[in-house]
Design a protein around this motif. Structure first.
Motif, PDB file in Angstrom:
ATOM      1  N   ASN A  10       0.610  -1.061   0.277  1.00 42.78           N
ATOM      2  CA  ASN A  10      -0.432  -0.141  -0.281  1.00 42.78           C
ATOM      3  C   ASN A  10       0.637   1.004  -0.041  1.00 42.78           C
ATOM      4  N   ASN A  18      -1.965   5.215  -1.524  1.00 42.44           N
ATOM      5  CA  ASN A  18      -3.560   6.198  -1.854  1.00 42.44           C
ATOM      6  C   ASN A  18      -3.822   7.231  -1.087  1.00 42.44           C
ATOM      7  N   ILE A  47      -6.315   0.875  -1.786  1.00 39.04           N
ATOM      8  CA  ILE A  47      -7.859  -0.005  -0.584  1.00 39.04           C
ATOM      9  C   ILE A  47      -9.077   1.082  -1.080  1.00 39.04           C
ATOM     10  N   THR A  48      -9.901   0.458  -0.491  1.00 38.17           N
ATOM     11  CA  THR A  48     -11.136   1.340   0.235  1.00 38.17           C
ATOM     12  C   THR A  48     -11.492   3.031   0.601  1.00 38.17           C
ATOM     13  N   SER A  49     -11.191   3.283  -0.394  1.00 38.50           N
ATOM     14  CA  SER A  49     -12.086   4.986  -0.049  1.00 38.50           C
ATOM     15  C   SER A  49     -13.673   4.651  -1.064  1.00 38.50           C
ATOM     16  N   GLU A  81      -7.716  -3.557  -2.856  1.00 38.13           N
ATOM     17  CA  GLU A  81      -8.726  -4.312  -1.940  1.00 38.13           C
ATOM     18  C   GLU A  81      -9.774  -3.781  -1.569  1.00 38.13           C
ATOM     19  N   GLY A  82     -10.566  -4.027  -2.202  1.00 38.49           N
ATOM     20  CA  GLY A  82     -12.090  -2.695  -1.502  1.00 38.49           C
ATOM     21  C   GLY A  82     -12.264  -2.109  -2.677  1.00 38.49           C
ATOM     22  N   PRO A  83     -13.719  -1.621  -3.429  1.00 39.43           N
ATOM     23  CA  PRO A  83     -14.273  -1.464  -1.443  1.00 39.43           C
ATOM     24  C   PRO A  83     -15.254  -2.241  -1.329  1.00 39.43           C
ATOM     25  N   ILE A  92     -14.108  -5.722   8.345  1.00 37.92           N
ATOM     26  CA  ILE A  92     -13.381  -4.303   7.720  1.00 37.92           C
ATOM     27  C   ILE A  92     -12.556  -4.260   7.990  1.00 37.92           C
ATOM     28  N   HIS A  95     -10.236  -0.916   6.831  1.00 38.11           N
ATOM     29  CA  HIS A  95     -10.806   0.337   5.593  1.00 38.11           C
ATOM     30  C   HIS A  95     -12.115   0.581   6.304  1.00 38.11           C
ATOM     31  N   ALA A 100     -17.203   0.747   2.696  1.00 38.68           N
ATOM     32  CA  ALA A 100     -18.024  -1.102   1.785  1.00 38.68           C
ATOM     33  C   ALA A 100     -19.514  -0.163   0.817  1.00 38.68           C
ATOM     34  N   HIS A 149     -10.853  -9.933   3.858  1.00 30.08           N
ATOM     35  CA  HIS A 149     -12.476  -9.586   4.445  1.00 30.08           C
ATOM     36  C   HIS A 149     -13.670  -9.625   4.751  1.00 30.08           C
TER      37      HIS A 149
END
Length: 323
Positions: A10, A18, A47-49, A81-83, A92, A95, A100, A149
């Motif tokens: 990451n 990120n 990653i998740t946003s 990776e995500g969301p 979770i 994240h 999510a 996750h």
């Protein structure tokens, strides 16, 4: 031994992938440090946003990589990776729970288009992918799909495997600290280890070494991959570091944790240190360590060459960036 291959980074050496405004010089210096630390190839991980932010960050990485010879050599692709992750507490992990969401093809396509043909791995929770539609979509594009996750049932995992799921992301993490004794996501994944690749974090914090030894006794070494899940703190020691929209404090032990210490937030440990852990703590041979940190991730990477229309996607991504 060839250089390490890390499928989940990451950020590194003070640089966070990120962010919306990642400087080109910072990415170059990050790649220089990775190379000095013995790494030959990585999947840069977003990653998740919210999907808009993820697309901007992916496109920024693609843009900077195109401009930098070293980055092109070292960043072999992207890991999203995500969301589409399970939003329940514990599952979770680090994240942002508010972002999510259920998997949908339109959002996934936007993320792929931003990646310009570089997306090689997507981690999602199978229970968030209704009828495995996104899993099938990614499989058709020759992209590796990982469960992570997640609290997927055994039947959901099997259905996803039938649809193209082939990897479990950082087994033993991305789940609550307290689980049912028998029927839990770790045991479900281990029960299907003959059908899945398994990635593990060998820093001693994400998984105690005696537990890691137990996992390897079940899975064998043939389809296991060590990943760092490194964030910008990797290789830096104690301090305050960024991961996406949040700041992470790293204590004297070098482990990034949430402010309330409820969960870990990526890793601050570099792959060379994890390789040393495998030798000293698990007593693996040099060839076995090489298998887990070099050979196996390279094999998985070669099995999934990425999107079938790489050239056209790359052209669209460049047009989007330049326009």
């Amino acid at each position: 031994m060839s250089g390490y291959v890390d499928l989940q980074i990451n950020g590194y050496a003070g640089v966070d992938f990120n962010t919306d405004d990642l400087p080109g010089q910072s990415l170059h210096e990050c790649c220089q440090t990775l190379r000095r630390d013995g790494v030959e190839g990585i999947l840069a991980t977003i990653i998740t946003s919210d999907v808009d932010s993820m697309c901007r960050r992916i496109a920024r990485l693609v843009q900077l990589r195109e401009r930098d010879d070293l980055a092109r050599k070292l960043i072999w692709g992207l890991h999203i990776e995500g969301p589409f992750l399970n939003p329940a507490t514990g599952y979770i992990g680090a994240h942002p729970v508010a972002q999510a969401r259920q998997a949908d093809a339109a959002s996934m396509q936007r993320l792929l288009d931003a990646g310009g043909g570089l997306v090689r791995l997507v981690t999602l929770a199978p229970e968030m992918d209704h009828r495995q539609s996104v899993t099938r979509m990614l499989s058709d594009e020759r992209i590796c799909i990982a469960a992570g996750h997640t609290d997927a049932s055994r039947d959901q995992l099997r259905a996803s495997i039938d649809a193209g799921l082939s990897l479990f992301t950082h087994l033993g993490n991305g789940c609550p600290q307290l689980l049912p004794r028998h029927d839990n996501i770790i045991q479900r994944a281990l029960s299907l280890a003959d059908e899945l690749w398994i990635s593990l974090i060998a820093d001693g914090a994400h998984i105690p070494f005696f537990v890691l030894r137990n996992y390897l006794a079940v899975t064998g070494l043939e389809r296991v991959i060590i990943v760092t899940d490194a964030i910008s703190a990797a290789g830096c020691g104690p301090g305050r570091f960024q991961l996406g929209d949040r700041w992470i404090n790293v204590g004297p032990d070098g482990v990034p944790r949430a402010e309330d210490h409820s969960h870990l937030v990526g890793s601050g440990t570099i792959m060379r240190r994890m390789a040393e852990n495998l030798r000293s703590e698990l007593l693996l041979t040099a060839s076995e360590v090489e298998q887990l940190t070099v050979t196996n991730p390279r094999r998985l990477f070669e099995l999934y060459p990425g999107e079938s229309s790489v050239q056209s996607r790359g052209s669209r991504a460049r047009q989007s960036i330049e326009g």
